[in-house]
Design an enzyme around this catalytic site. Structure first.
Site: not given
Ligand code: S3P
Length: 410
Positions: A5, A10, A297, A328, A370
């Site tokens: 990702k 980019r 992550d 989270r 996630r």
């Protein structure tokens, strides 16, 4: 495994700023990357539909145009913060909007350095979206982020790139360096020295061919599944093994996971390789601030792995988790408790305690991709029975996750 990702965002942004045609193979076709493509199109860039072998025609460092409507960044923090750097250096105003989750995330971290460089920021509520940036010719900056954030670092690098001024960014510890690597492959002088990055002015970006490797953050879910399983072996090919992204693999190895890497090579300035993961007996682990940037992550997944394996895990120095797609720390802890695990919140992390029983119940990922996938893996591990509400939120980073999970488990 789907494409990375971070590298996909980019490739589109730098491709749009290059002089001519760049090729991108294996781009991630997911909602977040679509948000970046949409924002670039709204700014006049020629970005076709995302596909596995696509080209992007760039019109140079100052080729973007005043947008006719707001720039909708969807759920994507990377789109917002990287494009804030690009827009800040253009002579027009643009209003950035996003979904309810993105609108709550802090933007002061990019507004501060970019304002110092000469751009103007207007917020409608606190320091979240919507925000309007009025860009201009920016001045050089030497900025200490006092944190480790690739999004903030990249925003400053992109602002310096477009304004053609030297910029220097110092971080508390090194964050992912995909922007620097891609810029170098496009002919820009970017120096990394430990925690410091320096970009020197370049007159243009040379177009490149980017082969997007598989996303290590997506691969992590299946590595975890293989390690928690009681039989079998899983191979994941061409996974990005950039050392700023492999903290999860290191943490799993410290816990005793049987993971090996073969067919190591480099592709487009990024290390890649095949991961082989097997069932393993795990032990307790502590994660502290120094380890956090390279697995930020993957921390929700690591907590689910500890709960699934019945071992103890303590994470500290990770307050950043509170300002991701959801809080989270709270989302993981509350959901672990609701399936029968023992977990508690810390101000800057969490603790999972040893519980040796099957986990069952329903979890609410609070629309955080996630979290949904981490609990999907926990659910697929032998003996557990967990229902994940709103499973379609995985489309942000990994649209075929549930299909791939069913195939692997079968
Ligand atoms: C990203 C950087 C990280 C990460 C995010 C993607 C990037 O965020 O959590 O998923 O592509 O630059 P921060 O830079 O805010 O730590």
């Amino acid at each position: 495994m789907p494409g990375d990702k971070s590298i996909s965002h980019r490739a589109l942004i730098l491709g749009a700023l290059a002089d001519g045609l760049s090729r991108v193979r294996g781009i991630l076709d997911a909602e977040d990357v679509r948000s970046t493509a949409g924002v670039l199109r709204a700014l006049g860039a020629e970005i076709p539909e995302l596909s596995s072998n696509m080209s992007v025609t760039g019109h140079g460092l100052r080729g973007l145009r005043t947008p006719k409507a707001a720039l909708d960044c969807g759920n994507s923090g990377t789109t917002t913060r990287l494009m804030a750097g690009v827009v800040a250096a253009h002579p027009f105003s643009a209003r950035f909007t996003g979904d309810p989750s993105l609108s709550k995330r802090p933007m002061k971290r990019v507004a501060e350095p970019l304002s110092y460089m000469g751009a103007r920021f207007q917020f409608e509520r606190g320091d979240g979206l919507p925000m309007t940036i009025t860009g201009s010719d920016l001045r050089s900056v030497d900025w200490d982020t006092r944190s480790a954030s690739a999004q903030v670092k990249s925003a400053i690098l992109l602002a310096g790139l477009v304004s053609q001024v030297e910029v220097r960014v110092t971080e508390r510890s090194p964050s992912r360096d995909h922007t620097e690597r891609m810029l170098r492959s496009m002919g820009v002088d970017v120096e990394n020295d430990g925690n410091q990055v320096c970009l020197r002015p370049a007159s243009h970006l040379t177009p490149v061919d980017v082969d997007v490797p598989a996303d290590p953050s997506s691969a992590a879910f299946f590595v975890a599944l293989a390690v928690l399983a009681n039989k079998g072996e899983l191979e994941l090919e061409d996974v990005c093994l950039n050392p700023t992204r492999t903290g999860f693999l290191r943490a799993m190895e410290q816990m005793g996971a049987n993971i090996s890497v073969r067919d190591r090579s480099t592709s487009g300035g990024e290390e890649i390789g095949t991961l082989v993961a097997r069932p393993s007996a795990l032990k307790n682990l502590q994660i502290s601030e120094r380890d956090v940037p390279s697995l930020i992550d993957e921390l929700p997944l690591l907590a689910c792995v500890a709960a699934g394996a019945g071992v103890e895990l303590e994470i500290t120095g990770a307050a950043e988790l509170r300002v991701k797609e959801s809080d989270r720390i709270s989302t993981v802890v509350q959901n672990l408790r609701s399936v029968g695990a023992s977990a508690e919140e810390l101000p800057d992390g969490l603790r999972v305690r040893r519980v040796a029983r099957a986990l069952s119940g329903t979890i609410d990922p609070r629309a955080d991709h996630r979290i949904a996938m981490a609990f999907g893996i926990l659910s697929a591990a032998t003996g557990n029975q967990i229902t994940v509400l709103n499973p379609e939120c995985v489309a942000v980073s990994y649209p075929s996750f549930w299909k791939d999970l069913r195939r692997v488990v079968a």
